[in-house]
Design an enzyme around this catalytic site. Structure first.
Site, PDB file in Angstrom:
ATOM      1  N   ASP A  32       0.799  -1.230   0.000  1.00  0.00           N
ATOM      2  CA  ASP A  32       0.000   0.000   0.000  1.00  0.00           C
ATOM      3  C   ASP A  32       0.831   1.279   0.000  1.00  0.00           C
ATOM      4  OD1 ASP A  32       1.055  -0.043   2.544  1.00  0.00           O
ATOM      5  OD2 ASP A  32      -0.853   0.096   3.606  1.00  0.00           O
ATOM      6  N   HIS A  33       2.141   1.191   0.263  1.00  0.00           N
ATOM      7  CA  HIS A  33       2.947   2.397   0.454  1.00  0.00           C
ATOM      8  C   HIS A  33       3.670   2.901  -0.796  1.00  0.00           C
ATOM      9  CE1 HIS A  33       2.245   2.500   4.708  1.00  0.00           C
ATOM     10  NE2 HIS A  33       3.247   3.326   4.952  1.00  0.00           N
TER      11      HIS A  33
ATOM     12  N   SER B 287       7.838   7.441  12.204  1.00  0.00           N
ATOM     13  CA  SER B 287       7.883   6.265  11.352  1.00  0.00           C
ATOM     14  C   SER B 287       8.421   5.064  12.090  1.00  0.00           C
ATOM     15  CB  SER B 287       8.752   6.515  10.120  1.00  0.00           C
ATOM     16  OG  SER B 287       8.756   5.361   9.304  1.00  0.00           O
TER      17      SER B 287
ATOM     18  N   ARG C 141      -1.538  12.817   9.723  1.00  0.00           N
ATOM     19  CA  ARG C 141      -0.326  13.603   9.944  1.00  0.00           C
ATOM     20  C   ARG C 141      -0.278  14.800   9.009  1.00  0.00           C
ATOM     21  NH1 ARG C 141       3.829   8.628  11.155  1.00  0.00           N
ATOM     22  NH2 ARG C 141       3.366   8.567  13.361  1.00  0.00           N
TER      23      ARG C 141
ATOM     24  N   ARG D 111       9.868   2.746  10.231  1.00  0.00           N
ATOM     25  CA  ARG D 111      10.670   2.137   9.174  1.00  0.00           C
ATOM     26  C   ARG D 111      12.042   1.678   9.653  1.00  0.00           C
ATOM     27  NH1 ARG D 111       9.013   5.280   3.592  1.00  0.00           N
ATOM     28  NH2 ARG D 111       6.779   5.147   3.954  1.00  0.00           N
TER      29      ARG D 111
ATOM     30  N   ASP E 182       4.152  -0.541  11.089  1.00  0.00           N
ATOM     31  CA  ASP E 182       3.670   0.774  10.678  1.00  0.00           C
ATOM     32  C   ASP E 182       3.171   1.467  11.934  1.00  0.00           C
ATOM     33  OD1 ASP E 182       2.710   2.409   8.034  1.00  0.00           O
ATOM     34  OD2 ASP E 182       1.326   2.710   9.711  1.00  0.00           O
TER      35      ASP E 182
END
Length: 693
Positions: free
Chosen positions: A129-130, A586, A463, A588, A194
């Site tokens: 989805d990113h 994030s 955000r 990540r 996530d």
């Protein structure tokens, strides 16, 4: 008389069976087997574990428990021996499942592959989805993304097939909406790579955003470690109505929930829809909360039934006594909110906790000099992309600006197409984007405003940091509300990683600590202000510029990665100095893997964002904080440093930083840390994964 005689006869028969050693055993909650998801075979909801663990912990603590405590402690790896103290202990937990989005799944799967396992220990899904950039519309944008990202998608598809994981292809939807529709269940514990994973709290689940290394641990059957959170109780009364925004970031601020679970309760809960509760939990990530959640209620039953999970709804009803807080449970903080008194708010710009009542918004725009014309309205994203959210704004609209619509899943998109909402949007100029994150995470190829031009947009996203949506730092973003089957022989699958790839690379173990005191370490960069993800966007305190640092060996100026690689290739370890809430925004893994891969030893900051601090530790890096935050100002980018005390590295024992200034003087300051014994072992081994392998 008949009933009395019948009961007497039954009692006599029971006594007879008891005397004969044939007493009937009371049924246990675990005697019922209910699948966690309609899409997975052999994985069942384990309410029995929660029941047993809670009984043990309740006996040990001898006090009422909050809802989040019941679920967390219900998933303890060792309920008998686990130290339990809010804000202090590190809990070892056994989550029910793992979820990864495609940007973070790459690193997670590459690490998992090196663990030598045939499949994951718990159900795991990967969601594409990113990587889909919004340009002109859903169909064309999706086709373009599949072409550009073919290498990544092929890797994810083949890796999930080989290891028996769930795979949601590009266009299927946003991870959090897919989880809500298919995998979330009351009382569950899930981690996801996530930061908005807490969305699943709308279905009574504890769902926490983590880094890829945490996900790999759980997939590899290693307990997940979490600092025992404090608990903030939010008591809801009244009834939400009209266009009131179900987002509470303005109440607690972006740091107000740090290290805590936000637990909603009270009679006002029943006035919220399940997807509305999910929106509130999703926004909990913006106040730094570990996660947010709601107690099991009738609105969750409605949603489970609507998504064809009646068996889960009925099972949760049987377990409802453990899906709510005990009477007189104690909270670290209690907030009272009367939903009937809430006025719709608009949040922003540049931070989600600047909340302005709608009645005062016009005057605030003029007072602050914000651009008055709203150029684009954007609805959808994981925060507000359910059928309910899409249905609300589709009626009675007259568009005076550009606007886009992002459905949360293919199920939502197909349903709003069937019911006419898409046609209503398109009739007045709306652009329906792909079922993906899109502009919410910056995947927006915006053409209507030149970069650097001041303008305003309004979104239903979560955000609105500077440049978050369109990479334009002059954009004022305001936040409001919109009122696979695996192959039969998976072991024969070859995971697709091209040795010549610029995007993917199989991992080799990092080297362990050499046991020596690190000395004369250069400062790669002293970051000023917010620093999210990769250091190329960090502002260098030395020159006020991004991605421009001085090589302390050659004296040349260059990019952050290039300078770091120079140090690494010449055998020089380095450190980064950071400001408050370093790593914010994030989960990540790249932000921790990259400095480790480029030879970094330590990140020294005023404070860390929770997920990033854990990510750094997992990669074998020293995540350290100034014991006195003002000591940040004592370090110059041209300094070199020694880190003293590692030979006796221990929990709760500060280290010492010796600062060597450019002109020969030096001084020492104290560095704090949150490492426990297990995390210190990660550092010494070179990474957490090194211990597994």
């Amino acid at each position: 008389m008949f009933n009395l005689s019948n009961r007497t006869a039954n009692a006599v028969r029971s006594l007879q069976r008891l005397a004969a050693g044939m007493a009937t055993v009371a049924p246990r909650i675990g005697d019922t087997k209910v699948p966690m998801s309609l899409l997975e075979k052999g994985a069942y909801i384990n309410y029995q574990r929660i029941e047993d663990n809670v009984a043990i912990v309740r006996d040990r603590l001898n006090r009422p428990l909050t809802l989040s405590e019941k679920i967390l402690y219900g998933h303890l790896d060792d309920p008998h021996g686990q130290d339990i103290e809010r804000g202090t202990s590190y809990l070892k937990l056994r989550p029910d499942r793992v979820a990864c989005q495609d940007a973070t799944a790459q690193m997670a799967l590459l690490q998992f592959m090196s663990a030598g396992m045939d499949t994951a220990a718990v159900p795991t899904t990967v969601h594409c989805d990113h990587l889909i950039e919004a340009q002109v519309g859903g169909v064309k944008d999706l086709a373009r993304a599949i072409e550009i990202n073919k290498e990544v998608y092929d890797f994810l598809a083949t890796a999930t097939a080989k290891y028996g994981l769930g795979f949601w292809k590009p266009g299927s939807g946003i991870i959090h909406q897919i989880i809500l529709e298919n995998y979330a269940f009351p009382g569950g514990l899930m981690i996801g790579t996530d930061s908005h994973t807490p969305n699943a709290g709308g279905l009574g689940m504890i769902a926490c955003g983590v880094g890829g290394a945490d996900a790999v641990d759980v997939m590899a059957d290693i307990p997940w470690e979490l600092k025992c959170p404090k608990v903030i109780g939010v008591n809801l009364t009244g009834k939400i109505s009209g266009w009131t925004t179900p987002k509470v970031a303005g109440i607690l601020t972006v740091k107000g929930g740090t290290g805590a679970i936000v637990e909603y309760k009270g009679p006002g809960v029943e006035s919220l829809s399940c997807t509305g509760m999910a929106t509130i939990c999703n926004m909990g990530a913006e106040i730094g909360a570990t996660t947010s959640m709601f107690p099991f209620n009738n609105r969750m039953v409605d949603y489970l039934n609507a998504t064809k999970r009646q068996d889960i709804a009925n099972y949760a009803k049987q377990f409802a006594y453990n899906l709510k807080a005990d009477e007189n449970a104690e909270y670290d903080q209690v907030i009272d909110i009367n939903l009937s008194e809430l006025e719709p708010h608009i949040n922003g710009p540049f931070t989600p906790d600047l909340a302005t009542p709608l009645s005062q918004f016009a005057s605030e725009v003029k007072k602050n000099g914000w651009p008055e014309e709203l150029k684009v309205g954007l609805i959808g994203s994981c925060t507000n992309s359910s059928y309910e959210d899409m249905r609300q704004p589709a009626h009675g609209l007259e568009a005076k600006s550009k606007f886009t619509i992002t459905p949360g899943s293919e199920q939502v998109r197909a349903t709003i197409e069937r019911d006419g909402q898409i046609a209503a949007f398109e009739d007045i100029g709306g652009v329906v984007l792909a079922n993906a994150c899109g502009p919410c995470i910056g995947q927006w190829d915006r053409k209507d405003v030149p970069k650097g031009t001041a303008n305003s947009i309004i979104t239903s996203y979560n955000r609105n940091f500077t440049g978050r949506n369109d990479a334009n730092p002059a954009t004022h973003a305001f936040v409001a509300s919109p009122d696979i089957a695996p192959p039969a022989d998976r072991f024969s699958v070859s995971v697709a990683v091209d040795p010549k790839s610029d995007r993917l690379q199989l991992l080799s173990p990092f080297k362990p600590w050499d046991g020596k005191t690190p000395t004369d370490l250069p400062i790669l960069i002293k970051a000023q202000g917010k620093c999210k993800n990769c250091l190329i966007g960090a502002i260098n305190a030395e020159n006020g510029e991004a991605n421009k640092v001085k090589n302390q060996i050659t004296g040349e100026w260059g990019g952050v990665p290039q300078t770091a690689a120079y140090y690494r290739d010449h055998g020089i370890k380095w450190v980064v100095v950071g400001d408050h809430n370093y790593g914010e925004g994030s989960s990540r893994e790249h932000a921790a893997l990259e400095p480790r891969f480029l030879g970094g030893l330590a990140i020294i900051t005023r404070s860390f964002a929770r997920i990033h601090e854990t990510n750094l530790k997992k990669q074998g890096m020293l995540a350290l904080t100034f014991a006195n935050p003002e000591d940040y100002d004592k370090i110059k980018p041209s300094d070199k440093v020694d880190i003293l005390g590692l030979e006796s590295f221990a929990p709760g024992k500060n280290l010492t930083l010796k600062i060597k200034h450019e002109h020969g003087s030096s001084e020492e300051i104290s560095l704090a840390h949150t490492f426990n014994e297990g995390q210190i072992a990660w550092f010494k081994a070179g990474s957490a994964l090194n211990l597994v392998c």
